[in-house]
Design an enzyme around this catalytic site. Structure first.
Site, PDB file in Angstrom:
ATOM      1  N   SER A  37      36.350  35.969  35.116  1.00 45.56           N
ATOM      2  CA  SER A  37      37.666  35.703  35.224  1.00 45.56           C
ATOM      3  C   SER A  37      38.142  36.176  36.683  1.00 45.56           C
ATOM      4  CB  SER A  37      38.244  36.549  34.252  1.00 45.56           C
ATOM      5  OG  SER A  37      39.800  36.186  34.315  1.00 45.56           O
ATOM      6  N   CYS A  38      39.102  36.630  36.833  1.00 47.93           N
ATOM      7  CA  CYS A  38      39.907  36.509  38.293  1.00 47.93           C
ATOM      8  C   CYS A  38      39.807  38.052  39.059  1.00 47.93           C
ATOM      9  CB  CYS A  38      41.211  36.377  38.073  1.00 47.93           C
ATOM     10  SG  CYS A  38      41.443  35.225  36.516  1.00 47.93           S
ATOM     11  N   ASP A  39      40.341  37.958  40.167  1.00 49.81           N
ATOM     12  CA  ASP A  39      40.679  39.311  40.812  1.00 49.81           C
ATOM     13  C   ASP A  39      42.036  39.213  41.441  1.00 49.81           C
ATOM     14  OD1 ASP A  39      37.732  40.537  41.589  1.00 49.81           O
ATOM     15  OD2 ASP A  39      37.735  38.293  41.518  1.00 49.81           O
ATOM     16  N   ASN A  75      43.367  35.480  42.892  1.00 54.81           N
ATOM     17  CA  ASN A  75      42.677  34.214  42.523  1.00 54.81           C
ATOM     18  C   ASN A  75      42.594  34.092  40.923  1.00 54.81           C
ATOM     19  OD1 ASN A  75      42.077  33.274  45.083  1.00 54.81           O
ATOM     20  ND2 ASN A  75      39.884  33.825  45.062  1.00 54.81           N
ATOM     21  N   GLU A 119      44.477  39.925  34.271  1.00 53.09           N
ATOM     22  CA  GLU A 119      42.803  39.850  34.052  1.00 53.09           C
ATOM     23  C   GLU A 119      42.271  39.801  32.699  1.00 53.09           C
ATOM     24  OE1 GLU A 119      40.973  39.499  37.213  1.00 53.09           O
ATOM     25  OE2 GLU A 119      42.770  39.685  38.228  1.00 53.09           O
TER      26      GLU A 119
END
Length: 418
Positions: free
Chosen positions: A5-7, A26, A92
């Site tokens: 997944s994301c940051d 992101n 997240e």
């Protein structure tokens, strides 16, 4: 599907320049998914009205705030966004000891949008999200697919004066206030022993499951995660890489710093492959309430070859047509049960044009370099324009009503020239 997944990042004074809070995220999603950037104005509602979220209907509130959202085009909620009070939220995926089942409830992305629509401060957003979590639960497929990709959620939430990290496991949760410095979150629990708000039964539940002895110091990440705190810190993950990139610019973090971090491919923060960065956001929020915030969105995959375009909250915002995907209403395969029997075309105008340009950048080195340089030049010009209003305020709000769509049109014109 491997957990990916994301940051999400936030930097507050004294880690930033110019008494500003810098927020960045992101959104890393399946590589074939379209992310749109959409605006919804403030609204008033009658008593007893409902709101249809991605999977379930819940009670509406009397008033919702204006929001700008970056979201997977098939769902109701959002990966990230901001509201008119300069509250920013990103979420997240997290996986821990508590299983994330597929029962349809509120998605973490629905909670992002609901938090933005209903809260005028970061702390109020924590309260909104946790109350909804307790009432409705979280669950349902997080991909436009029958595979049943599910997870729990962590949230990074900021406003003009502070940030909050909120982490959930089922309906249980813990929250930590961040008043200075920087913080980033990735796909793991990060709240340790500093817990400023929590579910009243969160510790007792952990003790009943045998995850905590009830006597030793309570560490949320260790108790609710598969990993110990030491393993989280030593994992060499995107979380550690992101923390190191923030530390590198500590005291001098700007919007440009955050954009560079989101574009970083060596760290894995700018993700490539089956899961990739499909949309990015950077917000600049002055601590001075008299000054506007500026929210930059790409609305296209891979920030390295995308333009961060500015959005400012003013009255009479024009709709963001070029980054809004086609709507299929009640005939959308997401709405019909069984769900996800087909995938309609969700590509918005900017996405279609960007897809062609990305292919050129990949296959024609010299031409691709020229296009990328033109995109960066446009981004610099826009940031210079925004710097004036971030420092001096807004003179003519009407001039900013079309700011984001006109920037998108300039971006598409840049593609054509190249």
């Amino acid at each position: 599907m491997h957990p990916s997944s994301c940051d999400t990042f936030v930097a507050l004074p004294p880690s930033t320049e110019g008494q500003r809070i810098i927020f960045g995220k992101n959104s890393d999603r399946p590589c074939d998914e379209v992310q749109e950037v959409v605006y919804f104005p403030a609204e008033n509602y009658d008593a007893e009205e409902k709101v249809e979220c991605t999977y379930i209907e819940i009670e509406q509130v009397a008033h919702t705030y204006a929001v700008v959202l970056s979201r997977p085009a098939w769902l109701w909620g959002a990966e990230m966004g901001a509201n008119e009070h300069q509250v920013c939220i990103g979420n997240e995926a997290v996986w821990g000891r508590e299983s994330a089942d597929g029962d349809e409830a509120l998605l973490g992305m629905d909670l992002v949008r609901l938090g933005l629509e209903r809260a005028d401060t970061a702390e109020n957003a924590v309260n909104v999200i946790t109350e909804l979590l307790e009432k409705y639960g979280q669950g349902g497929s997080c991909m436009e697919d029958e595979c049943g990709f599910t997870y729990h959620n962590s949230f990074l939430i900021s406003d003009r004066k502070e940030a909050w990290l909120l982490e959930t496991s089922g309906k249980y949760w813990a929250a930590e206030r961040v008043e200075a410095g920087y913080r980033n979150i990735s796909n793991q629990y990060g709240i340790r022993t500093k817990i400023d708000k929590e579910h009243p039964k969160m510790r007792e539940y952990a003790r009943s499951k045998g995850w905590w002895d009830g006597e030793s110091e309570f560490n949320f990440a260790t108790v609710y995660s598969f990993m110990t705190t030491a393993r989280i810190e030593a994992s060499g993950s995107r979380y550690c890489e992101g923390k190191a990139l923030l530390e590198k610019s500590n005291g001098h973090i700007t919007a440009e710093t955050m954009m560079d971090i989101l574009r970083d491919k060596d760290s894995g923060i700018n993700m490539e492959g089956m899961f990739m960065t499909t949309g990015s956001m950077v917000s600049v929020i002055p601590t001075n309430p008299a000054l506007p915030g500026v929210h930059y969105f790409t609305a296209t995959p891979d920030p390295e070859r995308s333009v961060f375009k500015p959005f400012v909250f003013v009255k009479h915002i024009n709709q963001l047509k070029e980054t809004t995907s086609p709507s299929y209403g009640p005939n959308d395969p997401v709405k019909k049960k069984p769900r996800f029997q087909s995938k309609p075309n969700r590509k918005h105008e900017l996405f279609v044009k960007h897809e062609l340009v990305a292919a050129i950048i990949d296959t024609h080195k010299d031409r691709g370099k020229k296009i990328t340089e033109s995109m960066r030049q446009l981004e610099k010009e826009k940031m210079k324009e925004m710097e004036k209003i971030l420092s001096d305020g807004i003179e003519d709000p009407d001039l900013l009503a079309n700011q984001f769509p006109s920037s998108v049109q300039e971006e598409m014109a840049t593609y054509s020239k190249s």
